[in-house]
Motif scaffolding. Sequence first.
Motif, PDB file in Angstrom:
ATOM      1  N   VAL A 217      -9.576   2.887   3.793  1.00 36.22           N
ATOM      2  CA  VAL A 217      -9.325   2.195   2.554  1.00 36.22           C
ATOM      3  C   VAL A 217     -10.863   1.248   2.703  1.00 36.22           C
ATOM      4  O   VAL A 217     -11.596   1.503   3.600  1.00 36.22           O
TER       5      VAL A 217
ATOM      6  N   LEU B 114       0.823  -1.144  -0.195  1.00 35.38           N
ATOM      7  CA  LEU B 114       0.261   0.084  -0.551  1.00 35.38           C
ATOM      8  C   LEU B 114       0.987   1.320  -0.147  1.00 35.38           C
ATOM      9  O   LEU B 114       2.083   1.588   0.656  1.00 35.38           O
TER      10      LEU B 114
ATOM     11  N   SER C 235      -1.077  -2.976  -6.458  1.00 35.42           N
ATOM     12  CA  SER C 235      -1.556  -1.335  -5.649  1.00 35.42           C
ATOM     13  C   SER C 235      -0.897   0.102  -6.655  1.00 35.42           C
ATOM     14  O   SER C 235      -0.041  -0.385  -7.354  1.00 35.42           O
TER      15      SER C 235
ATOM     16  N   GLY D 290      -9.079   2.451  -2.424  1.00 38.70           N
ATOM     17  CA  GLY D 290      -7.482   3.160  -1.690  1.00 38.70           C
ATOM     18  C   GLY D 290      -7.989   4.344  -1.083  1.00 38.70           C
ATOM     19  O   GLY D 290      -8.190   5.351  -2.153  1.00 38.70           O
TER      20      GLY D 290
END
Length: 235
Positions: A92, A86, A135, A160
């Motif tokens: 999140v 991340l 990510s 995110g």
Amino acid sequence: VMRPGYLNLRRPMKVLHMNNYFGIGCDAVVTLNFHRTRESRPDLFTNRFLNKAWYLGYGAKDVLEAVCRNLDQKIELELDGVRQDLPELEGVVVLNINSWCAGCPIWSVGSQAPTPVDGGVQNGSGRLPGVDSRSANGDGGDEHTFGPSKFDDGVVEVIGLYSSLHVARLQVSQVSLAEPLRIGQARTVKITIKSKTNLPVQVDGEPWEQGASVITITRSGQAPMLSRVLPAGSP
């Protein structure tokens, strides 16, 4: 939700049912502050306009305080057993439907929104063929192409959030003020809270503070639903 107990004994697992979305971090802290104030002073929440004003106020407050900063260091996120790297985040969100935060279609906003692909999700990991769920990059643009959000495929979408300001910009989806950070799609999501302090979480708008624990999100069941189908060419 699995919580550690005393003397290395596990506490009973708590089971919750999520219909729409799960959130941890900056979006949940705004909802939690709103909920606490409404519980103590219901007379201040008499109409929709006032409710939105309170949400706006608590959102602005968190922009300044950033109480969920460094969330990426306080949790671990796994999608279908694959741990995610991340970036610096404050929130999140796990989506079962593409509607979040007062109806924002967060998975499909922005200039890089996923488009329908014939056949949809093809493999057991909940991702399109040849696509992993690493990510996205730091500027909000996606490094990979994901499939569209569907409420009947047994797959959830994971987003995110950089900050409460990012949340506000996402809600102005018509002019694309921000790109969502699309982390991935999966059939099983596992979030491990490592923080010694409680973190704000919410399920379908019901917030609370959650201590160190392991949160696993999987499909529980499915029910038939009626949907209006517009004729071809309808506005």
